[in-house]
Design an enzyme around this catalytic site. Structure first.
Site, PDB file in Angstrom:
ATOM      1  N   GLU A 429      -2.601   3.394   4.412  1.00  0.00           N
ATOM      2  CA  GLU A 429      -1.190   3.169   4.714  1.00  0.00           C
ATOM      3  C   GLU A 429      -0.354   3.476   3.478  1.00  0.00           C
ATOM      4  OE1 GLU A 429      -0.195  -0.830   4.550  1.00  0.00           O
ATOM      5  OE2 GLU A 429       1.804  -0.628   5.407  1.00  0.00           O
ATOM      6  N   ASP A 502      -2.135  -2.767   3.309  1.00  0.00           N
ATOM      7  CA  ASP A 502      -1.755  -3.903   2.481  1.00  0.00           C
ATOM      8  C   ASP A 502      -1.982  -5.246   3.171  1.00  0.00           C
ATOM      9  OD1 ASP A 502       0.832  -2.595   0.364  1.00  0.00           O
ATOM     10  OD2 ASP A 502      -1.069  -3.609  -0.086  1.00  0.00           O
ATOM     11  N   ASP A 504      -0.047  -7.443   3.822  1.00  0.00           N
ATOM     12  CA  ASP A 504       1.286  -8.003   4.136  1.00  0.00           C
ATOM     13  C   ASP A 504       1.551  -7.741   5.618  1.00  0.00           C
ATOM     14  OD1 ASP A 504       3.045  -5.111   2.768  1.00  0.00           O
ATOM     15  OD2 ASP A 504       1.735  -5.391   4.512  1.00  0.00           O
ATOM     16  N   ASP A 506       3.434  -5.567   7.230  1.00  0.00           N
ATOM     17  CA  ASP A 506       3.313  -4.164   7.664  1.00  0.00           C
ATOM     18  C   ASP A 506       1.845  -3.761   7.751  1.00  0.00           C
ATOM     19  OD1 ASP A 506       6.304  -2.868   6.017  1.00  0.00           O
ATOM     20  OD2 ASP A 506       5.938  -3.982   7.870  1.00  0.00           O
TER      21      ASP A 506
END
Ligand code: 28F
Length: 638
Positions: A429, A502, A504, A506
């Site tokens: 990503e 990640d 997180d 997203d």
């Protein structure tokens, strides 16, 4: 059989209980845990029959402290009169000691009893070390006990007055330890089935109590809304499109149907059908009738409201059933259970009953509920478009891989090896992370495909829409094994497909969407265990001059325990994007230092189901989902 009620002459006496002890599996399926619980279902089904006949309003199921089980109902009580067939025995004793005794197999039988699927309480007697029967009837309490597989200890006799002149039947039994592999009941198993029976028998109160030491618990189930409450219960963890639950029914002389349904924002269909209270997990005529009429009714409604233009094609069943939760419950006097696990209903007569009822009553409901009707059609339109887009995209990928040679996407930085067994594809990503991954990789066996997470999670991207997305197209080419029903695991170019994103929100979205995509469009890839999630480390610290990476807080605690006098600081690593390439190489890409989570079918299925929740903007709903599934959604770590 005289005036529509029972009398003792309805019994067809077949044979003694010996055969049951010789081959128990023939009667209860197995002598494992499921066979053991079958004993409870047999007894409860008889009480449910009495409830369905309209004479019982409450059933108590108790797991006794000494391992036995007691089931009590407040019905009429099994008849105690001497039986004309054998006047030396009471009817009750006959019911308990002869196979297939009780009207169910002989006379007109209970109209639509759940127990028809069963083999009768005499089987429970045969497989119990001891069984006690108590009948409250005509103001008296009658009792009889049986031992060692159904031998009466004495005749049925009056042992006192029926308390407060109540009526009803109570059975207590202790499974035979020489027959069953294990005789310990599982409270959860019993609770789930009792709850289902309460949903399927509107208004019937079913109480459960576990009296075993360390297991004490009580539970009461009673649903005045019946299967409407069942649908609400199933949709608690989803987002219903509207509050109403559509509920209709129809009954005829020998068969009746009831349906409850509601749509949610999910992309799944959840249709559960039952025949005489038995779950028909393989479907059958009742489901066929329902699906056919549902498709016709909604298409007719959509055209009548001009929501489907003259030129638009009809909705297919799957378009309409996307997001549908439905319960179809039929009752009939002679159910034919077919299929692999005898869980498919074969009675053709019930198909037309359900079809007629649905055509008529669902159309009425749609007319009365224009707001909901419109929401259902709008969702079907989206599903129809997604289906068409998916087919179109599938054709495209098929054609593309056929057209341009290797058909490999430009963005793929491939590895030199052509041996899938040693090759790994990193789906990374973010472009900066992809940059460092390209530099940190082992070019012989590690390929990199950058993917921009943002693109994919546009307003709860439908997986089918993802197919049109150029990045996903590239992914399909890179994996090189086609799509959906043409997917061929033997053609897969990498035996490890690693999602590198990640830790997180997203990153979590991209992981969830990709897993949902793999599950729906490349299921064998997940089944083969080829799909992984890379977990970049959260911390690094210096040991001597070399950097050590630690996956998460737990890993840091373990490190500190192993290095008590470590006094160097722990540096919290930033996201993938900020990692420089050698860090990425040493942590997530080097076979030795990395943490790869191999994704199971269950986890992928959970991601698929959770897709709409995890893409949703309601942080609270998402947090609750993660909390409830924490142990299963390791890769989500939001
Ligand atoms: C704890 C388990 O088994 N309840 C039952 C009845 C009531 C009748 C019945 C049962 C007649 C002769 C076939 C009473 N009065 N709970 C139960 N409640 N069986 S089992 O009749 C059995 C038939 O044998 C009953 C009038 N008609 C039927």
């Amino acid at each position: 059989m005289s005036d529509g009620t029972y009398d003792a002459s309805d019994i067809t006496v077949l044979e003694g209980l010996e055969p049951v002890r010789v081959r128990p599996g023939m009667y209860i399926g197995s002598t494992g845990s499921s066979g053991l619980h079958h004993l409870i279902w047999e007894v409860v089904d008889n009480a449910i029959d009495e409830a369905m006949a309209g004479y019982c309003t409450r059933i108590d199921v108790t797991l006794l402290a000494d391992g036995g089980c007691e089931v009590r109902d407040d019905g009429r009580g099994i008849p105690v009169a001497p039986h004309p067939h054998d006047p030396t025995k009471s009817t009750a004793e006959l019911v308990l000691t002869t196979l297939h005794a009780g009207g169910k197999f002989g006379g007109n039988g209970y109209k639509m009893s759940g127990g028809l699927h069963g083999v009768g309480v005499s089987v429970v007697n045969a497989l119990s070390m001891r069984l006690e029967l108590e009948i409250d009837r005509e103001g008296k309490r009658h009792a009889i006990a049986f031992e060692k597989g159904g031998n009466a200890v004495g005749p049925l006799k009056v042992v006192g007055d029926a308390p407060r002149s109540r009526t009803g039947t109570t059975v207590r039994f202790w499974p035979d330890e020489t027959i069953f592999d294990e005789v310990e009941f599982r409270a959860q198993t019993v609770l789930e089935r009792l709850q289902m029976m309460a949903f399927l028998n509107r208004g019937l109160e079913i109480r459960f109590a576990d009296q075993r030491p360390e297991h004490e618990q009580q539970q009461i189930y009673r649903y005045n809304g019946g299967i409407q409450d069942f649908v609400r219960h199933l949709n608690e963890s989803k987002e219903p499109l509207f509050k109403k639950v559509c509920n209709y029914g129809q009954s005829e002389e020998d068969q009746e149907v009831e349906v409850a349904l509601q749509w949610t924002s999910s992309y799944h269909e959840a249709i559960f059908s039952f025949a005489n209270g038995i779950a028909t997990t393989e479907g059958g005529m009742h489901e066929e009738g329902f699906k056919k009429a549902l498709t016709n009714a909604v298409n007719r409604y959509a055209r009548a409201r001009n929501l489907l233009k003259e030129s638009d094609p009809n909705f297919q069943g799957e378009d309409i059933r996307e997001g549908l939760t439905a319960i179809i419950s039929v009752r009939l006097t002679n159910p034919q259970f077919e299929g692999q696990t005898k869980a498919k209903l074969g009675n053709v007569s019930v198909r037309s009953l359900v079809e007629r009822a649905t055509n008529e009553k669902l159309a009425e409901w749609l007319e009365e509920s224009p707001k909901e009707g419109n929401q259902i059609v709008q969702k079907a339109l989206l599903a129809q478009r997604a289906r068409v887009a998916a087919r179109h995209a599938r054709d495209l990928t098929r054609r593309k891989s056929a057209l341009d040679g290797a058909g490999l996407p430009g963005k793929l930085v491939d590895c030199s090896s052509r041996n899938a067994k040693e090759s790994e594809l990193f789906i990374v990503e973010g472009n900066s992370a992809a940059g460092s991954a390209k530099r940190g990789r082992d070019p012989r066996t590690q390929a990199i495909l950058p993917i921009r997470g943002k693109i994919l999670n546009v307003e709860k991207a439908r997986v089918d829409k993802m197919l049109k997305n150029a990045e996903i197209q590239a992914l399909i080419m890179a994996i090189g094994a086609g799509l959906a029903d043409e997917f061929d695991l033997a053609k897969v170019r990498y035996n490890k497909v690693i999602i590198l994103a990640d830790a997180d929100v997203d990153g979590s979205h991209i992981r969830t969407l990709l897993l949902t995509f793999f599950l729906r469009q490349m299921r064998p890839l997940v089944e083969a265990g080829f799909v992984y999630v890379a977990q970049p480390p959260l911390y690094s610290t210096l040991v001597g001059t070399s950097k050590t990476y630690l996956k998460d807080d737990a890993a840091r605690e373990i490190f500190l325990a192993a290095h008590p006098n470590h006094n160097k600081p722990f540096e919290r690593l930033k996201g993938l994007g900020e990692m420089d390439w050698d860090e990425l190489r040493d942590t997530t890409m080097s076979v030795s230092g990395r943490t790869l989570l191999q994704i199971s079918m269950e986890e992928a299925a959970l991601a698929d189901q959770a897709c709409s929740i995890l893409m949703g903007d309601d942080v609270e709903v998402r947090r609750r989902f993660i909390q409830e599934n924490a142990k299963d959604v390791r890769f989500l770590d939001i």
